[in-house]
Design an enzyme around this catalytic site. Structure first.
Site, short mmCIF file in Angstrom:
data_model
loop_
_atom_site.label_atom_id
_atom_site.label_comp_id
_atom_site.label_asym_id
_atom_site.label_seq_id
_atom_site.Cartn_x
_atom_site.Cartn_y
_atom_site.Cartn_z
CE LYS A 1 -4.53 0.59 0.39
NZ LYS A 1 -5.51 -0.43 -0.02
N1 GLU Z 1 -7.32 -0.36 -3.23
C1 GLU Z 1 -8.02 -1.57 -3.44
C2 GLU Z 1 -8.01 -2.45 -2.19
O1 GLU Z 1 -7.83 -1.97 -1.10
C3 GLU Z 1 -7.55 -2.31 -4.69
C4 GLU Z 1 -6.10 -2.68 -4.72
C5 GLU Z 1 -5.64 -3.23 -6.06
O2 GLU Z 1 -6.46 -3.41 -6.94
O3 GLU Z 1 -4.44 -3.47 -6.17
O4 GLU Z 1 -8.26 -3.62 -2.25
#
Ligand code: GLU
Length: 426
Positions: free
Chosen positions: A116
């Site tokens: 993240k």
């Molecule tokens: N931000 C989204 C999540 O928390 C998607 C992450 C992604 O597709 O890599 O799952």
């Protein structure tokens, strides 16, 4: 833009999302009898990057922003996870969200690790040009981190397709090749996938119906309350409405609305698009953020942000099922309170995994250079979400634990077994 970024509710027990994640991880590790080496390995993020991002603002002055990318684990494959642009982004939050991505990818059985990232900024106060320079400089700072086989960002709070396009372009310029698979959640024309934008909401809808079936409840006789009207909340509310559920209340940072007769979500969407707020929607009552979560209903979908159901309000929640559209909406201290009340909680790392699942489909399509129809995307998404749902249920029953613990047990066991197979490079 994905979801709303401002604090959606004032209620918080000041629990740290990282501590909430760790509390569940430790519990699952103990139940699995995880050996100490694997425990240490999976507990700590593999890499934590803090980077200064200087950009020239429109007034000619230089401003330095702080950005993060945390790679929690890459045992299952390249790390995957969104980028969040918000004033309250911090390293601890990134660490929790990165770990949740590791467990989420393992739960839905996709070959990715977890990561993240984010930038501390208020995107509402940046011009489009400033936002672009910020995104490009952040990408340039992380050139040796990102990569289709290394680490693949995606949208999260306040980041969108345009931002993903700038990341793809900056990375491709440096590589001197069109590197579509370096990022997901891109515009269709740049190698995005059909159905990616709706995928998280669609996944929430799929698991909500599966949970209702488990409880022998009929959607057309069930009610739902949704917190959040961003990408996740609005899509799931719309799909649940169309499945026959009565949407009693819905809210976002700017206000919440309630109607005992039920809200017509397509009309609410039209109203919202015109007025940018939910309040004032005809024949609805305005209610407070706190009251929204406490409305008596069958299903509550918190789809805003972390720490919304806490030890301070968990005993006031009056639903039968909670489906966590957001990441970490329930704090660890609230878990036993909901369990005591007999509420079935479909945990975030299962419930909102539709987004990353279609991100995986996008990455596969980019690498093949061949794009799927919307039917193929949605059919495969449904199959993978339902398989994950059954697998989580199986683990919960086998270990006589909640669905949340079932999901952690499934994920940690899988990552730990993969780690054992790979071994430690020395
Ligand atoms: N931000 C989204 C999540 O928390 C998607 C992450 C992604 O597709 O890599 O799952």
């Amino acid at each position: 833009m994905d979801i709303n970024y401002k604090e959606p509710a004032p209620i918080t027990d000041r629990e740290n999302p990282f501590e909430s994640m760790m509390e569940r991880f430790e519990l699952a590790a103990r139940i699995l009898g995880l050996e100490d080496g694997a425990y240490q390995y999976l507990k700590n993020p593999t890499k934590q990057i803090i980077t200064a991002i200087p950009i020239q603002m429109d007034d000619g002055k230089i401003k330095v922003f702080e950005g993060y990318r945390v790679i929690h684990n890459d045992v299952l494959g390249p790390s995957k996870g969104g980028l969040r642009f918000a004033p309250d982004v911090n390293l601890d939050e990134m660490k929790a969200l990165a770990a949740w991505m590791t467990w989420k990818c393992a739960v839905v059985n996709i070959p990715f690790g977890g990561a993240k990232g984010g930038i501390v900024c208020d995107p509402d106060k940046l011009s489009l040009g400033e936002l672009e320079r910020l995104t490009r400089r952040f990408t340039a700072n992380l050139l040796d981190v990102f990569g289709p086989e290394r680490d693949i960002p995606a949208p999260d709070m306040n980041t969108n397709e345009q931002i993903m396009a700038w990341i793809m372009d900056t990375y491709s310029m440096h590589m001197k090749a069109a590197a579509r698979a370096v990022v997901t959640g891109k515009p269709l024309i740049l190698g995005g996938s059909l159905g990616r934008r709706e995928a998280t909401g669609r996944g929430v809808y799929i698991v909500t119906l599966a949970a209702l079936r488990k409880r022998n409840m009929d959607p057309s006789r069930s009610s739902v309350v949704v917190q959040g009207f961003g990408n996740v909340g609005s899509v799931s509310a719309d799909m649940l409405f169309k499945s026959g559920m009565k949407v009693l209340a819905i809210g976002d940072i700017n206000g919440s609305i309630f109607s005992s007769r039920g809200l017509n979500i397509p009309d609410v969407m039209e109203y919202f698009n015109k007025n940018k707020v939910l309040t004032g929607f005809p024949e609805s009552e305005t209610i407070s953020h706190e009251d929204l979560l406490e409305v008596k209903c069958d299903v509550l979908v918190p789809a805003a942000k972390e720490d919304q159901i806490t030890k301070n309000n968990a005993d006031k929640i009056r639903c039968k099922i909670v489906v966590e559209g957001a990441n970490g909406p329930t704090s660890a201290k609230a878990d036993p309170i909901l369990q005591e009340k007999g509420i079935l909680v479909v945990p975030d790392i299962l419930a909102n995994a539709g987004g990353v699942t279609v991100s995986y489909f996008e990455w596969v399509q980019d690498r093949m250079g061949y794009f799927w129809s919307i039917d193929k995307v949605n059919t495969r998404l449904e199959r993978m979400m339902l398989e994950a749902f059954d697998n989580v249920f199986f683990h919960a029953e086998r270990y006589k634990q909640t669905l949340r613990l079932g999901a952690y047990l499934l994920a940690i066991d899988k990552v730990a077994k993969t780690l054992k197979l790979r071994g430690i490079y020395a």
